[in-house]
Design a protein around this motif. Structure first.
Motif, PDB file in Angstrom:
ATOM      1  N   LEU A  40       9.478   1.759  -3.235  1.00 19.66           N
ATOM      2  CA  LEU A  40       9.236   0.705  -2.251  1.00 19.66           C
ATOM      3  C   LEU A  40       9.093   1.340  -0.876  1.00 19.66           C
ATOM      4  O   LEU A  40       9.373   2.524  -0.697  1.00 19.66           O
ATOM      5  CB  LEU A  40      10.381  -0.306  -2.221  1.00 19.66           C
ATOM      6  N   TYR A  41       8.681   0.530   0.080  1.00 14.84           N
ATOM      7  CA  TYR A  41       8.767   0.906   1.488  1.00 14.84           C
ATOM      8  C   TYR A  41       9.954   0.153   2.071  1.00 14.84           C
ATOM      9  O   TYR A  41      10.050  -1.073   1.957  1.00 14.84           O
ATOM     10  CB  TYR A  41       7.471   0.577   2.224  1.00 14.84           C
ATOM     11  N   ASN A  42      10.831   0.914   2.731  1.00 13.71           N
ATOM     12  CA  ASN A  42      12.091   0.324   3.183  1.00 13.71           C
ATOM     13  C   ASN A  42      12.586   1.099   4.396  1.00 13.71           C
ATOM     14  O   ASN A  42      11.953   2.066   4.848  1.00 13.71           O
ATOM     15  CB  ASN A  42      13.115   0.385   2.034  1.00 13.71           C
ATOM     16  N   TYR A  43      13.729   0.673   4.916  1.00 15.10           N
ATOM     17  CA  TYR A  43      14.388   1.458   5.956  1.00 15.10           C
ATOM     18  C   TYR A  43      14.420   2.929   5.533  1.00 15.10           C
ATOM     19  O   TYR A  43      14.631   3.259   4.367  1.00 15.10           O
ATOM     20  CB  TYR A  43      15.817   0.984   6.159  1.00 15.10           C
ATOM     21  N   SER A  44      14.278   3.808   6.501  1.00 16.53           N
ATOM     22  CA  SER A  44      14.336   5.233   6.213  1.00 16.53           C
ATOM     23  C   SER A  44      15.722   5.646   5.750  1.00 16.53           C
ATOM     24  O   SER A  44      16.733   5.190   6.312  1.00 16.53           O
ATOM     25  CB  SER A  44      13.977   6.043   7.461  1.00 16.53           C
TER      26      SER A  44
ATOM     27  N   ALA B  21      21.097  -9.383  -3.095  1.00 22.85           N
ATOM     28  CA  ALA B  21      20.754  -9.896  -4.429  1.00 22.85           C
ATOM     29  C   ALA B  21      19.317 -10.402  -4.513  1.00 22.85           C
ATOM     30  O   ALA B  21      18.574 -10.045  -5.440  1.00 22.85           O
ATOM     31  CB  ALA B  21      21.735 -10.991  -4.833  1.00 22.85           C
ATOM     32  N   GLU B  22      18.886 -11.227  -3.563  1.00 28.87           N
ATOM     33  CA  GLU B  22      17.535 -11.791  -3.631  1.00 28.87           C
ATOM     34  C   GLU B  22      16.481 -10.705  -3.490  1.00 28.87           C
ATOM     35  O   GLU B  22      15.500 -10.666  -4.261  1.00 28.87           O
ATOM     36  CB  GLU B  22      17.354 -12.853  -2.545  1.00 28.87           C
ATOM     37  N   ASP B  23      16.638  -9.816  -2.515  1.00 27.80           N
ATOM     38  CA  ASP B  23      15.660  -8.743  -2.325  1.00 27.80           C
ATOM     39  C   ASP B  23      15.605  -7.814  -3.539  1.00 27.80           C
ATOM     40  O   ASP B  23      14.530  -7.367  -3.943  1.00 27.80           O
ATOM     41  CB  ASP B  23      16.007  -7.926  -1.080  1.00 27.80           C
ATOM     42  N   ARG B  24      16.758  -7.539  -4.106  1.00 24.15           N
ATOM     43  CA  ARG B  24      16.820  -6.679  -5.296  1.00 24.15           C
ATOM     44  C   ARG B  24      16.053  -7.305  -6.451  1.00 24.15           C
ATOM     45  O   ARG B  24      15.245  -6.634  -7.118  1.00 24.15           O
ATOM     46  CB  ARG B  24      18.287  -6.462  -5.664  1.00 24.15           C
ATOM     47  N   ASP B  25      16.248  -8.587  -6.664  1.00 24.59           N
ATOM     48  CA  ASP B  25      15.523  -9.284  -7.734  1.00 24.59           C
ATOM     49  C   ASP B  25      14.024  -9.295  -7.476  1.00 24.59           C
ATOM     50  O   ASP B  25      13.213  -9.108  -8.400  1.00 24.59           O
ATOM     51  CB  ASP B  25      16.034 -10.722  -7.866  1.00 24.59           C
ATOM     52  N   ILE B  26      13.633  -9.520  -6.229  1.00 27.56           N
ATOM     53  CA  ILE B  26      12.210  -9.542  -5.878  1.00 27.56           C
ATOM     54  C   ILE B  26      11.580  -8.170  -6.126  1.00 27.56           C
ATOM     55  O   ILE B  26      10.490  -8.062  -6.707  1.00 27.56           O
ATOM     56  CB  ILE B  26      12.025  -9.974  -4.418  1.00 27.56           C
ATOM     57  N   LEU B  27      12.259  -7.114  -5.692  1.00 27.72           N
ATOM     58  CA  LEU B  27      11.735  -5.763  -5.886  1.00 27.72           C
ATOM     59  C   LEU B  27      11.558  -5.450  -7.364  1.00 27.72           C
ATOM     60  O   LEU B  27      10.510  -4.946  -7.796  1.00 27.72           O
ATOM     61  CB  LEU B  27      12.670  -4.738  -5.233  1.00 27.72           C
TER      62      LEU B  27
END
Length: 465
Positions: A122-126, A173-179
């Motif tokens: 993914l692209y995320n915080y460094s 939790a929500e972001d993890r599921d989306i990813l």
């Protein structure tokens, strides 16, 4: 118990495996750097714990890289900074009494960079320390790298009250599921964009698709998440490093789809696994399909953690050729000494695993657990394979179960050998389900010898939970 005692020349397979060790070690060569020093305080850094040194680190690393590399020296003091992005041929030398303390200001970890979160790209915080497609990289010295994670910053994103999260606050939790759903749908990695407004914690040190790496002598503490997690890297040496942190998922060392790695003479005291060997999660791991292989673990001391030496659960690209020798584990807060985690959603192959000369002075749960029902269980289409596990000269004290191995009937764990093992004061000697080609040689548990098939079979009814 579903155990088959089938004759197998495991001794020959084991011997062939250990003969590979020196060949693997000969390929793991620490990088060498030009004899040039760049002292960070000469480029604007001030070690007062207050001044932002992000630009000074960026400037000196760029300069050193442009002229062929060298040693970036951090003298005594406390240096507050945002992420440090490595370029090729850089040795970041953290002197004794020097502390690099990473900022808790989220915007400093933008723009986003390509990395892995729990085995998914993914692209995320460094990450706090990061490289991409670089070579000849080192972090050395006797100083401290402080990730500055705590119950007010980074850790609450786990969504658990013991790490500072409170009702009504956002969490991962929500972001993890989306990813994870994006990865299963094969959404382009460039479209998997998180960062600002999202809550997926970065790792501390994540060298990405890089090679020729050395981390030596430093203390690493209080990461947002996994502490040292190289991804798709080759030729890695981790030596005499202290890795400490009791935040959520603060694994010590997680090589992820890496090749030719040695970690030795290190100290672990962690909130999750001390060492966890990984190779990508589910569809994303199969898409990249690069195993973690040729991993050498020598002379380490492990205290708190979920597992001492763990394989999985992000295992979809497979793991092979792991050699662990002369390691000590000692904590009632260490749940398991040796642990394998997979299921039919993960898939992958775990093979050629060699544990030798392991001392478990104290332990909370199992000495060795091999589990195909981790998390989701048997609900997927990717049946895992586990084979060729050799445990020799193991001595342990305490624990709830000695050896627990559980597989699916359609894919039993095959070719497992325990030799010269002594387990003291364990509550349940062993539990096996769907294991084939199992060999005990000079195995003593709670004062009883389990060498012969007859003695072993006579005790089966005593080993149920």
């Amino acid at each position: 118990m579903n155990v088959k005692q089938i004759p197998v020349d495991g001794a020959e397979i084991e011997e062939q495996g250990w003969r590979q060790l020196q060949s693997i070690l000969s390929k793991i060569i620490p990088p060498i750097f030009p004899n040039r020093d760049f002292v960070i305080t000469e480029y604007g850094a001030i070690g007062d714990g207050v001044t932002d040194c992000t630009e000074a680190f960026r400037k000196v690393i760029t300069l050193a890289n442009n002229i062929g590399g060298g040693r970036v020296v951090v003298p005594a003091g406390i240096y507050l900074t945002g992420p440090i992005h490595f370029k090729s041929n850089i040795n970041l030398h953290v002197s004794k009494e020097a502390i690099i303390k990473f900022s808790q200001e989220l915007e400093k970890y933008l723009p986003m960079v390509l990395n892995r979160f729990e085995g998914v790209e993914l692209y995320n915080y460094s990450p706090l320390i990061y490289s991409y497609e670089a070579e000849n990289l080192a972090i050395t010295g006797e100083g401290v790298l402080d990730g500055n994670g705590d119950k007010e910053h980074w850790w609450p994103w786990k969504g658990k009250k013991e790490y500072g999260w409170q009702e009504g606050q956002p969490h991962q939790a929500e972001d993890r599921d989306i990813l994870f759903a994006m990865a299963e749908r094969n959404v382009s990695v460039k479209e998997r964009r998180f960062g600002s407004g999202h809550y997926l914690r970065p790792s501390f040190i994540q060298f990405y698709n890089s090679k020729n790496i050395l981390i030596e002598g430093v203390t690493i503490k209080d990461s947002p998440m996994w502490q040292i997690s190289p991804v798709l890297c080759e030729n890695i040496t981790i030596d005499k490093v202290k890795i400490i942190g009791h935040g959520p998922n603060t694994d010590g060392f997680d090589p992820d789809s890496c090749k030719n790695v040695v970690i030795k003479n290190c100290y672990f005291d962690n909130g999750d696994d001390c060492i966890a060997i990984k190779s990508g999660r589910n569809a994303d791991g199969r898409r990249i399909n690069i195993p973690c292989e040729n991993i050498v673990i020598q002379n380490n001391y492990m205290k708190d953690g979920h597992g001492g030496i763990t394989i999985g659960s992000e295992i979809s690209g497979s793991v092979r050729n792991v050699f662990a020798d002369n390691n000590v584990m000692d904590s009632l807060n260490l749940d398991r000494a040796l642990r394998f985690k997979t299921n039919s959603v993960r898939g992958g192959i775990i093979e050629n695993i060699y544990f030798r000369n392991t001392v478990v002075k104290s332990i909370g749960e199992e000495i060795l657990i091999v589990d195909m029902n981790y998390e989701e269980g048997d609900v997927g289409e990717y049946t895992p394979i586990i084979r060729n596990i050799f445990v020799e000269n193991l001595e342990s004290y305490g624990g709830k179960t000695g050896f627990l191995m559980s597989a699916y009937k359609r894919t039993p764990i095959t070719n497992v050998q325990f030799k010269n093992c002594t387990l003291h004061n364990v509550e349940i000697p062993f539990v096996f389900k769907n294991v084939e080609q199992l060999v005990f040689k000079n195995v003593n548990i709670n004062g009883e010898n389990y060498d012969s098939v007859r003695n072993y079979l006579s005790c089966i009814n005593l080993q149920t939970r």
